[in-house]
Design a protein around this motif. Structure first.
Motif, short mmCIF file in Angstrom:
data_model
loop_
_atom_site.label_atom_id
_atom_site.label_comp_id
_atom_site.label_asym_id
_atom_site.label_seq_id
_atom_site.Cartn_x
_atom_site.Cartn_y
_atom_site.Cartn_z
N SER A 211 0.89 -1.17 0.04
CA SER A 211 0.11 -0.07 -0.04
C SER A 211 0.93 1.19 -0.07
O SER A 211 0.49 2.26 -0.66
CB SER A 211 -1.07 0.09 1.21
OG SER A 211 -0.23 -0.09 2.36
N ARG A 212 2.07 1.27 0.68
CA ARG A 212 2.85 2.37 0.73
C ARG A 212 4.22 1.99 1.09
O ARG A 212 4.61 1.26 1.72
CB ARG A 212 2.58 3.57 1.74
CG ARG A 212 3.13 4.86 1.92
CD ARG A 212 2.27 5.85 2.33
NE ARG A 212 1.29 6.29 1.44
CZ ARG A 212 1.50 6.94 0.27
NH1 ARG A 212 2.24 7.59 0.02
NH2 ARG A 212 0.16 7.09 -0.52
N ILE A 213 5.25 2.56 0.36
CA ILE A 213 6.63 2.30 0.48
C ILE A 213 7.04 3.69 0.97
O ILE A 213 6.98 4.58 0.28
CB ILE A 213 7.35 2.08 -0.85
CG1 ILE A 213 6.85 0.79 -1.38
CG2 ILE A 213 8.85 1.93 -0.67
CD1 ILE A 213 7.37 0.23 -2.85
N ALA B 42 14.92 -0.32 -3.05
CA ALA B 42 16.08 0.47 -3.73
C ALA B 42 17.17 -0.55 -4.13
O ALA B 42 18.00 -0.32 -5.38
CB ALA B 42 16.67 1.19 -2.59
N SER B 43 17.51 -1.64 -3.61
CA SER B 43 18.57 -2.59 -4.01
C SER B 43 18.28 -3.32 -5.22
O SER B 43 18.96 -3.48 -6.22
CB SER B 43 19.05 -3.54 -3.06
OG SER B 43 17.79 -4.36 -2.64
N PHE C 102 11.15 9.74 -1.94
CA PHE C 102 9.58 9.82 -1.86
C PHE C 102 9.58 10.18 -0.06
O PHE C 102 9.21 8.89 0.25
CB PHE C 102 9.04 8.72 -2.32
CG PHE C 102 9.07 8.85 -3.80
CD1 PHE C 102 8.35 9.22 -4.56
CD2 PHE C 102 10.22 8.02 -4.51
CE1 PHE C 102 8.28 9.19 -5.92
CE2 PHE C 102 10.17 7.80 -5.67
CZ PHE C 102 9.10 8.51 -6.56
N PRO C 103 9.81 11.14 0.46
CA PRO C 103 9.66 11.34 2.10
C PRO C 103 8.18 11.44 2.17
O PRO C 103 8.17 10.94 3.46
CB PRO C 103 10.22 12.87 2.10
CG PRO C 103 10.14 13.62 0.79
CD PRO C 103 10.25 12.35 -0.38
N ALA C 104 7.20 11.50 1.44
CA ALA C 104 5.76 11.25 1.75
C ALA C 104 5.43 9.77 1.64
O ALA C 104 4.34 9.60 1.85
CB ALA C 104 4.87 12.34 1.33
N GLY C 105 6.20 8.99 0.88
CA GLY C 105 5.93 7.71 0.68
C GLY C 105 4.98 7.41 -0.80
O GLY C 105 4.87 8.73 -1.30
N ILE C 106 5.30 6.40 -1.29
CA ILE C 106 4.67 6.11 -2.60
C ILE C 106 4.06 4.73 -2.64
O ILE C 106 4.63 3.97 -1.96
CB ILE C 106 5.60 6.53 -3.77
CG1 ILE C 106 4.76 6.29 -5.11
CG2 ILE C 106 6.70 5.62 -3.68
CD1 ILE C 106 5.58 6.72 -6.25
N GLU D 160 1.69 2.99 -7.99
CA GLU D 160 2.21 4.20 -8.68
C GLU D 160 3.48 4.09 -8.85
O GLU D 160 3.88 4.73 -10.12
CB GLU D 160 1.85 5.46 -7.49
CG GLU D 160 0.37 5.70 -7.28
CD GLU D 160 0.20 6.93 -6.35
OE1 GLU D 160 -0.25 8.02 -6.51
OE2 GLU D 160 0.69 6.63 -4.98
N LEU D 161 4.42 3.75 -7.95
CA LEU D 161 5.78 3.50 -8.48
C LEU D 161 6.02 2.76 -9.65
O LEU D 161 6.85 3.03 -10.66
CB LEU D 161 6.65 3.00 -7.13
CG LEU D 161 8.14 3.07 -7.30
CD1 LEU D 161 8.81 4.20 -7.67
CD2 LEU D 161 8.81 2.07 -6.37
#
Length: 569
Positions: free
Chosen positions: A286-288, A548-549, A294-298, A302-303
């Motif tokens: 739901s949110r990363i 990220a990795s 993305f300090p507010a998350g995404i 969407e990503l």
């Protein structure tokens, strides 16, 4: 550009009589106005055409043929044109451009655009538009942001096709998951809860026993699979391309999409396949919140959506659902066989198939799995959980994100965690938020041992304390399972070297399995035991299971692909 009657649509005058004066205010940033300099630049790549009242510029259900800018006059955006539910949803004036995300992804249009007030438009062919976006990054960003926002609005407003079926049907669930994972505008009509479900089925000549169905304008798909739905919206070509590719990427999660972006941007003829949808396991989140930039998350979807558009912008092609079922590495080129009989021939291959969540080893799992057990926490699952008690099984980040997300929708969320503390396998920030949230009840050192319910509908789960053996019953209408994952490598059996857990070995750990084709060699860092076949992301043995990795490995794989292709030329 034609009159409505010329494309098989009804007369437009009755509809145009309902168009309000002026244009719809842009309160969301989805409908920016292009400045004169950008219009002059685009005019050099397209053509200006006069418009008459009633001209149809875009037809719902058909691919967009060009990027259209309104120079003068007004254009009405209509949903479900030609049906009893037709409605004007937007009105655009001079300087605004038409279209939606499908213009860039190859999907069909989800709206009809009709000239309400005569004037002039600028039409830019899609291939020339892409060239403009490559040269003018600011224009590309402006159009991209607008299209992404328009897609979000269309989804939120329930436009597009309708999926009609029971929330307890496995077929309905598969269609809804596919639509949600691919961020397709649609509306779910629940047979058990929606009052208009029966009348809708009667109107299209369908009985409840024939559901699920997909209804869009005059098209009705009876009990379709996701591939049929993909074909309806133009997402999957009839057959995968037969040409020789520089690089084929299997899996469209963060690693695969990163490889596609970097490969296509560096001139490699790139094809991406995924068995379900773009985004991989990340799209079920739901949110990363801990992804750089993305300090507010995404959200994961969407990503993935942004990455797909980015890859397509550089010339990559995608195909989903398309499942790789076998790999032949016996020749100089690698051959991927796709379920359904298609094959792809490529000079290099990136395996980025990721992992799938493990299933609970408890009795009656198969009985409840089609209706009550879930392996994701997206808006689809959130809608199912409204005002219901929910149990989340797992102690990692995916389970933690799911619990926090579902707490906004469910009556009560209970977490069943094998470990003695949340912080053992969960990021500290997530563990702290969960422990402070009164809507979430955490049961440590416990495991699910029994499922309770009738008629395929879960009612409760019985959990056992791993320390003292005591048991208790937790109410649960839905059970969300995040208990680790296994690699999606079954299709690779007998081709590349795998470790004891079936993850793909790379680098020195892979050794060499190239027979007589080359001298004995040490594979490159992400290269498998077969030259020119690479692995990236969660499917790779020893990888760090983080978005990220995975993105970093996807980008690194492309560099190694270039080195391989230079060596074999």
């Amino acid at each position: 550009m034609t009159r409505g009657a010329d494309v098989g649509l009804p007369d437009v005058e009755d509809l145009l009589a309902t168009v309000p004066q002026g244009e719809t205010p842009d309160l969301s940033g989805a409908y920016p106005r292009l400045d004169d300099d950008r219009i002059r630049m685009l005019s050099g790549q397209g053509s200006r055409r006069p418009t008459a009242r009633g001209d149809v510029l875009i037809v719902e259900g058909r691919p967009d043929e060009a990027f259209v800018v309104v120079l003068s006059g007004r254009v009405a955006i209509v949903k479900e044109f030609g049906t009893p539910e037709q409605q004007v949803v937007r009105v655009h004036g001079p300087g605004r451009f038409l279209g939606e995300l499908g213009l860039l992804t190859g999907q069909v249009a989800f709206f009809t655009a009709i000239v309400a007030e005569p004037g002039e438009v600028l039409e830019v062919p899609l291939d020339r538009l892409r060239a403009c976006l490559m040269r003018d990054a600011a224009l590309g960003d402006q159009i991209m942001r607008a299209f992404l926002t328009r897609r979000t609005l269309a989804i939120g407003e329930g436009h597009g096709f309708r999926i009609v079926g029971s929330r307890f049907s496995a077929g309905t669930r598969a269609l809804r998951e596919f639509a949600a994972r691919n961020r397709l505008p649609h509306r779910f009509v629940d047979l058990e809860a929606d009052a208009d479900a029966e009348s809708l089925l009667q109107a299209v000549g369908i009985t409840p026993a024939e559901t699920p169905v997909v209804v869009w304008r005059d098209t009705v798909l009876r009990n379709p699979d996701p591939a049929a739905l993909a074909a309806l919206i133009g997402q999957r070509p009839a057959r995968t391309p037969s040409r020789l590719h520089d690089m084929v990427v299997i899996g469209a999660g963060p690693a695969g999409l990163a490889a596609a972006v970097y490969g296509a941007s560096e001139g490699l003829l790139t094809q991406v396949l995924d068995s379900v949808a773009t985004g991989g396991q990340a799209a079920t989140t739901s949110r990363i919140e801990n992804y750089l930039g993305f300090p507010a998350g995404i959200s994961g979807t969407e990503l993935a959506e942004r990455a797909v558009v980015q890859a397509l912008k550089f010339g990559a092609t995608t195909c989903a659902p398309a499942e790789a079922v076998a790999l032949d590495t016996s020749g100089l080129q690698h051959v991927v066989r796709v379920r359904g009989g298609d094959t792809l021939v490529t000079r290099s291959l990136v395996i980025a198939t990721g992992c799938h969540y493990r299933r609970l080893p408890v009795p009656r799992l198969e009985e409840f799995e089609p209706t009550s057990i879930h392996y994701a926490a997206t808006q689809i699952e959130a809608q199912l959980c409204v005002n219901d008690p929910v149990v989340v099984v797992g102690g990692g980040n995916s389970a933690g994100q799911a619990a926090l997300f579902l707490a906004d929708h469910a009556r009560k969320v209970r977490m069943v965690v094998r470990e003695h503390g949340l912080e053992e396998f969960m990021s500290r920030y997530l563990a702290d938020r969960i422990l402070r949230d009164p809507r979430i009840e955490v049961h440590l050192h416990t495991e699910v041992c029994e499922l309770v319910g009738d008629g395929g509908q879960l009612e409760a789960v019985v959990v056992r304390d791993r320390d003292d053996g005591s048991r208790c019953t937790l109410p649960a209408r839905e059970l969300m399972v995040f208990i680790g994952a296994d690699p999606c490598t079954g299709w690779l059996a007998g081709t590349v070297a795998l470790d004891s857990g079936a993850y793909v070995r790379t680098g020195r750990a892979a050794g060499s399995d190239d027979g007589d084709r080359t001298a004995r060699r040490t594979p490159a860092l992400l290269e498998t035991s077969i030259p020119g076949v690479f692995a990236a992301g969660d499917v790779r043995s020893g990888s760090t299971k983080r978005v990220a990795s995975a993105v970093g490995e996807g980008a690194m794989a492309v560099r190694l692909v270039h080195e391989h292709l230079a060596h074999v030329r």
